[in-house]
Motif scaffolding. Structure first.
Motif, PDB file in Angstrom:
ATOM      1  N   ASP A 208       1.153  -1.278  -0.266  1.00 52.37           N
ATOM      2  CA  ASP A 208      -0.425  -0.521   0.424  1.00 52.37           C
ATOM      3  C   ASP A 208       0.539   1.316   0.119  1.00 52.37           C
ATOM      4  N   LEU A 209       0.874   1.981  -0.534  1.00 53.54           N
ATOM      5  CA  LEU A 209       1.622   3.800  -1.311  1.00 53.54           C
ATOM      6  C   LEU A 209       1.458   4.076   0.239  1.00 53.54           C
ATOM      7  N   GLY A 210       0.574   4.248   0.788  1.00 53.29           N
ATOM      8  CA  GLY A 210       0.332   4.857   1.921  1.00 53.29           C
ATOM      9  C   GLY A 210       1.866   4.582   3.410  1.00 53.29           C
TER      10      GLY A 210
ATOM     11  N   ILE B 114      -6.651   5.764  10.859  1.00 46.92           N
ATOM     12  CA  ILE B 114      -7.232   4.364  10.441  1.00 46.92           C
ATOM     13  C   ILE B 114      -7.244   3.801   8.758  1.00 46.92           C
ATOM     14  N   VAL B 115      -7.888   4.807   8.218  1.00 45.77           N
ATOM     15  CA  VAL B 115      -8.060   5.149   6.477  1.00 45.77           C
ATOM     16  C   VAL B 115      -6.882   6.208   5.694  1.00 45.77           C
ATOM     17  N   LEU B 116      -6.868   7.220   6.228  1.00 51.56           N
ATOM     18  CA  LEU B 116      -6.319   7.380   5.312  1.00 51.56           C
ATOM     19  C   LEU B 116      -4.737   7.772   6.069  1.00 51.56           C
ATOM     20  N   LEU B 117      -3.557   7.045   5.938  1.00 58.51           N
ATOM     21  CA  LEU B 117      -2.747   5.932   7.021  1.00 58.51           C
ATOM     22  C   LEU B 117      -1.881   7.851   6.620  1.00 58.51           C
ATOM     23  N   ALA B 118      -1.379   8.171   5.829  1.00 57.14           N
ATOM     24  CA  ALA B 118       0.036   8.784   5.530  1.00 57.14           C
ATOM     25  C   ALA B 118      -1.052  10.555   5.019  1.00 57.14           C
ATOM     26  N   ILE B 119      -1.861  11.156   5.981  1.00 53.87           N
ATOM     27  CA  ILE B 119      -2.997  12.077   5.514  1.00 53.87           C
ATOM     28  C   ILE B 119      -1.774  13.317   6.432  1.00 53.87           C
ATOM     29  N   HIS B 120      -1.260  12.926   7.283  1.00 55.83           N
ATOM     30  CA  HIS B 120      -0.398  13.799   7.513  1.00 55.83           C
ATOM     31  C   HIS B 120       0.984  14.972   6.868  1.00 55.83           C
ATOM     32  N   ILE B 121       0.717  14.010   5.806  1.00 55.23           N
ATOM     33  CA  ILE B 121       2.493  14.540   5.454  1.00 55.23           C
ATOM     34  C   ILE B 121       1.735  15.118   4.638  1.00 55.23           C
TER      35      ILE B 121
END
Length: 79
Positions: free
Chosen positions: A42-44, A58-65
């Motif tokens: 998975d890319l994230g 839980i769903v948008l794993l790398a949303i903070h980056i």
């Protein structure tokens, strides 16, 4: 194949972990302890793995980056 079965595989040099909501054991940690490299598919999760960060959602794993941060990271790694 579970992480413990992967560790008993004499031909296993590495593995790929697909995105899973729940697993019976943490394949990445158990495999790392046995000297087996696991690459996230998975890319994230792969970005988090490479940057050595924890997921923030839980769903948008790398949303903070921010995408600029990812670009800068890969530019440094490429050099």
């Amino acid at each position: 194949m579970t992480a413990s079965e992967l560790g008993r595989n004499p031909n296993g040099m590495g593995g790929v972990q697909t995105f899973m909501w729940m697993t019976e054991d943490n394949i990445v940690e158990v495999s790392f302890d046995k000297g087996i490299e696991v690459v996230e598919s998975d890319l994230g999760k792969r970005i988090l793995q490479l940057m050595q960060l924890k997921p923030s959602h839980i769903v948008l794993l790398a949303i903070h980056i921010k995408r600029e941060q990812v670009g800068e990271f890969f530019e440094k790694e490429k050099a």
